[in-house]
Design an enzyme around this catalytic site. Structure first.
Site, short mmCIF file in Angstrom:
data_model
loop_
_atom_site.label_atom_id
_atom_site.label_comp_id
_atom_site.label_asym_id
_atom_site.label_seq_id
_atom_site.Cartn_x
_atom_site.Cartn_y
_atom_site.Cartn_z
N TYR A 128 -3.43 -0.19 23.77
CA TYR A 128 -4.62 -1.02 23.63
C TYR A 128 -5.88 -0.17 23.85
O TYR A 128 -5.78 1.04 24.05
CB TYR A 128 -4.53 -2.21 24.58
CG TYR A 128 -3.38 -3.13 24.24
CD1 TYR A 128 -3.36 -3.85 23.05
CD2 TYR A 128 -2.28 -3.25 25.09
CE1 TYR A 128 -2.29 -4.67 22.71
CE2 TYR A 128 -1.20 -4.07 24.76
CZ TYR A 128 -1.22 -4.77 23.58
OH TYR A 128 -0.16 -5.58 23.24
N CYS A 176 12.06 -13.68 24.00
CA CYS A 176 10.69 -14.02 24.39
C CYS A 176 9.69 -13.12 23.66
O CYS A 176 8.68 -13.60 23.12
CB CYS A 176 10.53 -13.91 25.91
SG CYS A 176 11.03 -12.31 26.60
#
Length: 369
Positions: free
Chosen positions: A168, A343
């Site tokens: 990021y 998930c």
């Protein structure tokens, strides 16, 4: 057990050394606000007995949003909902932090509303070419991080965590793999770390000297041309010198996501050696993460001095009562995560997370909403 003993991060005291790692859920509203679903999901983990909850990555700017239902902390209008969440968690003697985050190149216009931004326009992700940031834009993002931290403090959070890992924006500046700039924000180590330094310093101005700042760091990127563990250790030392309160040690970036999102064939505790390496060069608490689900193994990490705290991610999705069961010596009753990545796969395609072995994940609200 050492795992159940209290510890301080700065002046914030935790009742034990079990940390809920930040995990994207897609449980927030589309405008970034807290929903009842998100609140009850986190309250369930607070009831389960963790010492600290680190709330999932929360975008500090709309351009940094990376999923449809990301949690946001970019606007004062969100403070009330965040404060309500904090109060609900505090009812269970659990500390709560929020992770501040900007996705950088790891988003696309369909989600963030404009072309994604990056330190250097050298890569293409999600089928979109990212745009190189100007110096003026970088300076503005620094201010936005500061404003988000101030909102976190005003909402009652006990601490903030800066997301400096996993490819990021802050990590993109730190990494030679991403950062090919030739100005003051790119080139050698001192220039690549400048953005991270400015973000921490700005946050300190906004929240004061005593408010805890944690940093999640990819101490090694496991890709050619990426950060090595030596540079990861050097970054940790600089962060400590700036007054950062703890280092949350992870690994990998988007191009080596098998590191940050391990599968069932990944060895238990496969990132602990990175936490240990960082702990050797800093004195602030170090958090270890990475496929840790066995309480006795977690305890051994602490006893051997490899880390000071243990972060559990998917282990707490599978069984939110993991800490209580450890405290009651009910190890055999823990519902162990399979690391099937169901998930993660749902989150990756903009769906809310669910669990193959915990049918109640995301259904913790009394209204089941």
């Amino acid at each position: 057990m050492l795992l159940l003993q209290p510890i301080k991060i700065g002046k914030m005291e935790l009742k034990n050394r079990i940390v809920m790692a930040p995990m994207s859920t897609n449980y927030a509203a589309e405008d970034g606000s807290v929903t009842e679903k998100l609140k009850h999901y986190l309250v369930k983990r607070a009831k389960g007995g963790v010492g600290l909850i680190i709330v999932e990555s929360s975008y500090i700017d709309l351009v940094g949003k990376a999923s449809t239902c990301n949690l946001g902390i970019h606007s004062d209008t969100l403070i009330s909902g965040l404060s309500n969440l904090v109060d609900a968690v505090h009812n269970y003697d659990v500390k709560i932090a929020v992770q501040l985050w900007h996705a950088g190149r790891r988003t696309k216009a369909a989600i963030c509303g404009s072309q994604s931004v990056t330190p250097s326009s050298i890569s293409n992700i999600n089928g979109n070419v990212s745009r190189e940031l100007t110096i003026e834009e970088i300076e503005n993002i620094v201010r936005l991080f500061g404003g988000a931290a101030k909102r976190a403090k005003n909402a009652g959070f006990d601490a903030i965590e800066l997301h400096m890992a996993h490819g990021y924006l802050i990590n993109q500046f730190l990494s030679p793999y991403f950062n090919r700039r030739t100005d003051k924000y790119g080139g050698n180590f001192q220039k690549r770390i400048r953005f991270a330094i400015e973000v921490v310093e700005r946050i300190r101005i906004e929240v004061g000297d005593e408010f805890p700042i944690l940093c999640r760091l990819s101490a090694e990127e496991s890709i050619k041309g990426g950060l090595t563990i030596q540079e990861g250790k050097d970054i940790a030392k600089v962060l400590q010198s700036l007054g950062v309160s703890a280092i949350d040690v992870s690994g990998g970036i988007s191009s080596s996501s098998y590191i940050s999102t391990p599968s069932m064939d990944t060895p238990e505790g496969y990132l602990v050696h990175l936490a240990q390496a960082v702990k050797e060069v800093v004195t602030v608490p170090v958090i270890a993460v990475g496929r840790i689900h066995n309480p006795l193994f977690a305890e051994s990490i602490l006893k051997k001095g490899k880390a000071d705290l243990i972060a559990l991610g998917r282990a707490l999705l599978a069984d939110p009562e993991w800490p209580i069961k450890v405290k009651k010596n009910l190890f055999a009753n823990i519902r162990m995560c399979l690391y099937c990545n169901y998930c993660y796969e749902r989150n990756h395609v903009q769906l809310d997370i669910a669990c193959d072995i915990n049918s109640q994940l995301g259904k913790e609200s009394p209204n089941n909403d």
